[in-house]
Design an enzyme around this catalytic site. Structure first.
Site, PDB file in Angstrom:
ATOM      1  N   HIS A   1      29.768  49.277  49.007  1.00 25.86           N
ATOM      2  CA  HIS A   1      29.948  49.209  47.546  1.00 25.86           C
ATOM      3  C   HIS A   1      31.419  49.350  47.158  1.00 25.86           C
ATOM      4  CE1 HIS A   1      25.544  49.954  47.338  1.00 25.86           C
ATOM      5  NE2 HIS A   1      25.808  50.784  48.335  1.00 25.86           N
TER       6      HIS A   1
ATOM      7  N   GLU B   1      44.784  34.128  49.028  1.00 26.82           N
ATOM      8  CA  GLU B   1      44.112  33.713  47.791  1.00 26.82           C
ATOM      9  C   GLU B   1      43.677  32.252  47.865  1.00 26.82           C
ATOM     10  OE1 GLU B   1      46.124  35.366  44.052  1.00 26.82           O
ATOM     11  OE2 GLU B   1      47.622  35.635  45.605  1.00 26.82           O
TER      12      GLU B   1
ATOM     13  N   LYS C   1      57.613  41.050  42.738  1.00 31.93           N
ATOM     14  CA  LYS C   1      56.322  40.598  43.264  1.00 31.93           C
ATOM     15  C   LYS C   1      56.407  40.014  44.669  1.00 31.93           C
ATOM     16  CE  LYS C   1      52.790  40.438  41.470  1.00 31.93           C
ATOM     17  NZ  LYS C   1      52.270  39.570  40.409  1.00 31.93           N
TER      18      LYS C   1
ATOM     19  N   SER D   1      57.365  35.778  42.699  1.00 33.28           N
ATOM     20  CA  SER D   1      57.037  35.339  41.357  1.00 33.28           C
ATOM     21  C   SER D   1      58.278  34.720  40.738  1.00 33.28           C
ATOM     22  CB  SER D   1      56.571  36.531  40.518  1.00 33.28           C
ATOM     23  OG  SER D   1      56.781  36.279  39.143  1.00 33.28           O
TER      24      SER D   1
END
Ligand code: ARG
Length: 463
Positions: A159, A293, A286, A280
């Site tokens: 979970h 992804e 970043k 970024s």
């Protein structure tokens, strides 16, 4: 100028320009062009062997097809957009090399329907063996990291809540199991797929005395299809390949999801090397896990390809229908995407630095050894259900007073249950909790080392 001359005497008008553009399959057919030539070489060889074409024509066909193949490999093949597909393109170009007379005999005892069905099977053999190689590399990369992290302890999750301590190696090897099954699915489906449909003709075979088994043998296929109607209309191998691709992409996506999560400041479990991350354009701080992804994102695309072909096939009567031409955009996209996703993941794994200290630290909160306390009471004769209840109250106590399990005194434990002893404290040590699990398939050192040994042995056989 659109022309219908390739369809022969039946046609007196040129094809409508829109119709031609609408029906062409040249762009995706480029993916199966080499397979098409391979199939034709075998077919031509058989035609010459059984005397359906002369030895001289057989020679011309062979040399001509090899010349076509050389052009395809060199990227110099002159695709003619006025010819609707790869088959017509190859045959036209073959005429250039072998002469009209010889080239015009290649299609003896063959239809584009059994031809394209064969091409797809050869394409699957070629591309799936490539994906398989990438999967082996991926498994090796996982095993190599696992070997470095047998001693790295971390919370295992259910979970997405800290649950029980495990070894990082055990966690990584869980993914290796998935990749191994993915590889197995490729082997399973190829066992069914690698048979020759050639000789099925358009749908009802051929009157010519061909040798179907001989063509299969020349192509290294294990046999021939059993029913001509089925053979030209069957796309199961493609569906199986895309099912295998979808399952495998789902595994890669789950792995990627963990890489994304673990590289957050919130988790802080990994850092992915610069070579596989991006910055970024606006935020200088970043470092984004874009490859992970993208792999996660491409899973949806592959599942979409699978669904597209399912929907295409579901209402088709026997046997061949032109709808089926839509199989190849889906299949080639799925296999390109799958192959590159496995390859990038395999390449990225060595560039991941696991932050063992942070993983270890994550074990100190979250009561990950609470189950141990219950199991300890069980060893003292307390029924597990009662023990579970008692330890639930212990945890409640800790939560209320902002403490961890090791912060309670023996007296406090004993106030919860008389069976608690000094030994209790050794049970809540994560390392011992892991080592107590002397069960095959579990996270204890001996079994993890055994799993690594087995994996290396299996993978060494893959060459
Ligand atoms: N481009 C076609 C396909 O992929 C090849 C077979 C065409 N057969 C036909 N009868 N039009 O399905």
């Amino acid at each position: 100028m659109a022309t219908n001359k390739s369809w022969g005497g039946r046609f007196t008008q040129d094809v409508n320009a829109l119709a031609q553009t609408f029906s062409t399959s040249i762009e995706t057919d480029k993916h199966i062009a080499l397979d098409d030539v391979e199939g034709s070489l075998a077919h031509a060889a058989m035609l010459a062997e059984v005397g359906l074409v002369s030895a001289e024509h057989g020679q011309k066909l062979k040399a001509g097809l090899e010349a076509v193949r050389a052009e395809l490999l060199a990227g110099t093949f002159p695709w003619d957009p006025s010819l609707e597909d790869v088959h017509m393109n190859v045959e036209r170009r073959l005429a250039h090399f072998a002469g009209e007379d010889a080239a015009g005999r290649l299609h003896t005892a063959r239809s584009r329907n059994d031809q394209v069905a064969l091409d797809a099977r050869l394409y699957l053999r070629r591309r799936l063996s490539e994906v398989r190689g990438h999967l082996v590399a991926l498994e090796l990369a996982l095993v190599a990291q696992a070997e470095l992290h047998v001693e790295t302890l971390m919370p295992g999750y259910t979970h997405l809540q800290r649950a029980q301590p495990v070894r990082l190696a055990h966690h990584l090897l869980a993914y290796r199991e998935m990749m191994k099954r993915d590889r197995g699915r490729i082997d399973d489906l190829l066992r069914r797929a690698l048979v020759s449909p050639l000789g099925s003709g358009a749908l009802a075979g051929t009157p010519h005395p061909i040798q179907r088994e001989r063509v299969a043998a020349l192509l290294g296929l294990s046999g021939i299809t059993a029913n001509s109607l089925d053979a030209v209309s069957d796309r199961d191998a493609m569906l199986e390949a895309m099912s295998a691709a979808s399952i495998s992409m789902m595994h890669l996506s789950r792995f990627s999801e963990e890489l994304v999560l673990w590289s957050t400041l919130e988790f802080g479990f990994i850092e992915i090397g610069d070579a596989f991350t991006t910055g970024s354009s606006m935020m200088p701080q970043k470092k984004n896990p874009d490859m992970a992804e993208l792999v996660r994102g491409k899973c949806g695309r592959v599942v979409g390809d699978l669904v597209a072909l399912f929907v295409t096939m579901k209402g088709l009567p026997l046997s061949y229908n032109r709808d089926m031409q839509e199989d190849k955009p889906a299949l080639t996209d799925a296999l390109d995407t799958w192959a590159s996703s496995v390859a990038i993941t395999a390449a990225m794994i060595p560039a991941i630095r696991f932050k063992s200290e942070n993983m270890r630290r994550a074990l100190s909160d979250g009561f990950v050894t609470a189950t141990e306390l219950a199991d300890f009471l069980v060893t003292k004769g307390v029924p597990f259900r009662d023990a579970h209840h008692v330890v639930g109250r212990v945890v409640g106590d800790c939560v209320a007073s902002g403490r961890r399990l090791e912060d309670l005194s023996l007296e406090e434990y004993q106030a919860h249950h008389a069976a608690f002893t000094e030994e209790t404290f050794s049970w809540i040590d994560p390392e011992r909790a892991v080592e107590r699990r002397q069960v095959p398939g579990g996270p204890a050192r001996a079994f993890v080392l055994e799993a690594i040994r087995t994996a290396k042995e299996e993978l060494s056989l893959e060459g």
